[in-house]
Design a protein around this motif. Structure first.
Motif, PDB file in Angstrom:
ATOM      1  N   UNK A   6       0.814  -1.201   0.000  1.00  0.00           N
ATOM      2  CA  UNK A   6       0.000   0.000   0.000  1.00  0.00           C
ATOM      3  C   UNK A   6       0.859   1.267   0.000  1.00  0.00           C
ATOM      4  N   UNK A   7       2.158   1.124  -0.130  1.00  0.00           N
ATOM      5  CA  UNK A   7       3.049   2.287  -0.167  1.00  0.00           C
ATOM      6  C   UNK A   7       2.663   3.180  -1.340  1.00  0.00           C
ATOM      7  N   UNK A   8       2.652   4.479  -1.080  1.00  0.00           N
ATOM      8  CA  UNK A   8       2.328   5.407  -2.157  1.00  0.00           C
ATOM      9  C   UNK A   8       3.308   6.572  -2.143  1.00  0.00           C
ATOM     10  N   UNK A   9       3.343   7.276  -3.264  1.00  0.00           N
ATOM     11  CA  UNK A   9       4.242   8.406  -3.429  1.00  0.00           C
ATOM     12  C   UNK A   9       3.444   9.607  -3.893  1.00  0.00           C
ATOM     13  N   UNK A  22       4.804  15.767 -14.559  1.00  0.00           N
ATOM     14  CA  UNK A  22       4.597  15.282 -13.199  1.00  0.00           C
ATOM     15  C   UNK A  22       5.793  14.423 -12.823  1.00  0.00           C
ATOM     16  N   UNK A  23       6.209  14.530 -11.561  1.00  0.00           N
ATOM     17  CA  UNK A  23       7.257  13.655 -11.048  1.00  0.00           C
ATOM     18  C   UNK A  23       6.772  13.036  -9.748  1.00  0.00           C
ATOM     19  N   UNK A  24       7.422  11.945  -9.371  1.00  0.00           N
ATOM     20  CA  UNK A  24       7.075  11.243  -8.139  1.00  0.00           C
ATOM     21  C   UNK A  24       8.078  11.627  -7.064  1.00  0.00           C
ATOM     22  N   UNK A  25       7.588  11.827  -5.857  1.00  0.00           N
ATOM     23  CA  UNK A  25       8.446  12.210  -4.740  1.00  0.00           C
ATOM     24  C   UNK A  25       8.703  11.030  -3.820  1.00  0.00           C
ATOM     25  N   UNK A  26       9.915  10.958  -3.311  1.00  0.00           N
ATOM     26  CA  UNK A  26      10.252   9.915  -2.346  1.00  0.00           C
ATOM     27  C   UNK A  26       9.560  10.198  -1.033  1.00  0.00           C
ATOM     28  N   UNK A  55      -5.196  13.454 -10.020  1.00  0.00           N
ATOM     29  CA  UNK A  55      -6.248  14.138  -9.255  1.00  0.00           C
ATOM     30  C   UNK A  55      -6.083  13.924  -7.754  1.00  0.00           C
ATOM     31  N   UNK A  56      -5.695  12.700  -7.380  1.00  0.00           N
ATOM     32  CA  UNK A  56      -5.515  12.373  -5.960  1.00  0.00           C
ATOM     33  C   UNK A  56      -4.202  12.925  -5.414  1.00  0.00           C
ATOM     34  N   UNK A  57      -3.261  13.237  -6.304  1.00  0.00           N
ATOM     35  CA  UNK A  57      -1.970  13.758  -5.862  1.00  0.00           C
ATOM     36  C   UNK A  57      -1.022  12.705  -5.358  1.00  0.00           C
ATOM     37  N   UNK A  58      -1.369  11.429  -5.600  1.00  0.00           N
ATOM     38  CA  UNK A  58      -0.479  10.348  -5.181  1.00  0.00           C
ATOM     39  C   UNK A  58      -0.706   9.109  -6.029  1.00  0.00           C
ATOM     40  N   UNK A  59       0.292   8.239  -6.028  1.00  0.00           N
ATOM     41  CA  UNK A  59       0.219   7.002  -6.796  1.00  0.00           C
ATOM     42  C   UNK A  59       0.795   5.869  -5.957  1.00  0.00           C
ATOM     43  N   UNK A  60       0.183   4.705  -6.052  1.00  0.00           N
ATOM     44  CA  UNK A  60       0.686   3.557  -5.293  1.00  0.00           C
ATOM     45  C   UNK A  60       1.911   2.986  -5.993  1.00  0.00           C
ATOM     46  N   UNK A  61       2.745   2.348  -5.231  1.00  0.00           N
ATOM     47  CA  UNK A  61       3.933   1.723  -5.806  1.00  0.00           C
ATOM     48  C   UNK A  61       3.508   0.616  -6.776  1.00  0.00           C
ATOM     49  N   UNK A  63       0.921   0.754  -8.797  1.00  0.00           N
ATOM     50  CA  UNK A  63       0.615   1.424 -10.061  1.00  0.00           C
ATOM     51  C   UNK A  63       1.895   1.795 -10.807  1.00  0.00           C
ATOM     52  N   UNK A  64       2.912   2.257 -10.077  1.00  0.00           N
ATOM     53  CA  UNK A  64       4.197   2.608 -10.709  1.00  0.00           C
ATOM     54  C   UNK A  64       4.797   1.376 -11.374  1.00  0.00           C
ATOM     55  N   UNK A  65       4.823   0.270 -10.656  1.00  0.00           N
ATOM     56  CA  UNK A  65       5.375  -0.976 -11.208  1.00  0.00           C
ATOM     57  C   UNK A  65       4.582  -1.409 -12.437  1.00  0.00           C
ATOM     58  N   UNK A  66       3.256  -1.322 -12.379  1.00  0.00           N
ATOM     59  CA  UNK A  66       2.422  -1.712 -13.521  1.00  0.00           C
ATOM     60  C   UNK A  66       2.672  -0.832 -14.745  1.00  0.00           C
ATOM     61  N   UNK A  67       2.803   0.476 -14.543  1.00  0.00           N
ATOM     62  CA  UNK A  67       3.061   1.395 -15.656  1.00  0.00           C
ATOM     63  C   UNK A  67       4.406   1.067 -16.306  1.00  0.00           C
ATOM     64  N   UNK A  68       5.427   0.845 -15.475  1.00  0.00           N
ATOM     65  CA  UNK A  68       6.751   0.515 -16.018  1.00  0.00           C
ATOM     66  C   UNK A  68       6.739  -0.848 -16.713  1.00  0.00           C
ATOM     67  N   UNK A  69       6.036  -1.811 -16.145  1.00  0.00           N
ATOM     68  CA  UNK A  69       5.955  -3.140 -16.762  1.00  0.00           C
ATOM     69  C   UNK A  69       5.229  -3.081 -18.100  1.00  0.00           C
ATOM     70  N   UNK A  70       4.121  -2.335 -18.157  1.00  0.00           N
ATOM     71  CA  UNK A  70       3.374  -2.200 -19.420  1.00  0.00           C
ATOM     72  C   UNK A  70       4.241  -1.545 -20.487  1.00  0.00           C
ATOM     73  N   UNK A  71       5.010  -0.541 -20.100  1.00  0.00           N
ATOM     74  CA  UNK A  71       5.905   0.128 -21.052  1.00  0.00           C
ATOM     75  C   UNK A  71       6.970  -0.845 -21.562  1.00  0.00           C
ATOM     76  N   UNK A  72       7.520  -1.639 -20.663  1.00  0.00           N
ATOM     77  CA  UNK A  72       8.550  -2.611 -21.040  1.00  0.00           C
ATOM     78  C   UNK A  72       7.990  -3.656 -21.989  1.00  0.00           C
ATOM     79  N   UNK A  73       6.812  -4.176 -21.680  1.00  0.00           N
ATOM     80  CA  UNK A  73       6.185  -5.182 -22.540  1.00  0.00           C
ATOM     81  C   UNK A  73       5.869  -4.589 -23.904  1.00  0.00           C
ATOM     82  N   UNK A  74       5.343  -3.388 -23.939  1.00  0.00           N
ATOM     83  CA  UNK A  74       5.007  -2.743 -25.213  1.00  0.00           C
ATOM     84  C   UNK A  74       6.273  -2.524 -26.039  1.00  0.00           C
ATOM     85  N   UNK A  75       7.341  -2.068 -25.399  1.00  0.00           N
ATOM     86  CA  UNK A  75       8.593  -1.804 -26.117  1.00  0.00           C
ATOM     87  C   UNK A  75       9.199  -3.125 -26.610  1.00  0.00           C
ATOM     88  N   UNK A  76       9.150  -4.169 -25.792  1.00  0.00           N
ATOM     89  CA  UNK A  76       9.673  -5.467 -26.176  1.00  0.00           C
ATOM     90  C   UNK A  76       8.899  -6.016 -27.368  1.00  0.00           C
TER      91      UNK A  76
END
Length: 84
Positions: A6-9, A22-26, A55-61, A63-76
């Motif tokens: 449930x960690x979010x940024x 938009x950028x993500x903050x630690x 809109x919520x001003x935050x994203x779960x870790x 969601x970040x992993x899913x976005x990066x994974x989808x990008x990797x799969x699409x690029x592959x």
């Protein structure tokens, strides 16, 4: 090991090279290669964040992993198709 998924940024809106981005903050000190990779891709406009997260001003870790994974799969998939 931390198994809390449930960690979010927080999300910060900035101007980068005269473009809104938009950028993500630690939320903890220390290096975070996952956030670094996501922020590099966000700044380049390669990936975008879901509107609901912006809109919520935050994203779960997750969601970040899913976005990066989808990008990797699409690029592959693009590389595999062009190699055929």
């Amino acid at each position: 090991a931390n198994t809390d998924t449930k960690e979010s940024h927080r999300i910060k809106s900035i101007s980068f090279l005269s473009s809104p981005r938009h950028i993500l903050l630690q939320n903890k000190n220390g290096p975070c290669p996952l956030l670094a990779a996501a922020n590099a891709l966000l700044l380049r406009g390669v990936i975008t964040l879901p509107g609901r997260c912006i809109s919520a001003g935050q994203i779960s870790i997750d969601d970040v992993v899913n976005i990066l994974a989808e990008r990797t799969v699409a690029k592959t998939g693009q590389h595999a198709a062009s190699a055929s």
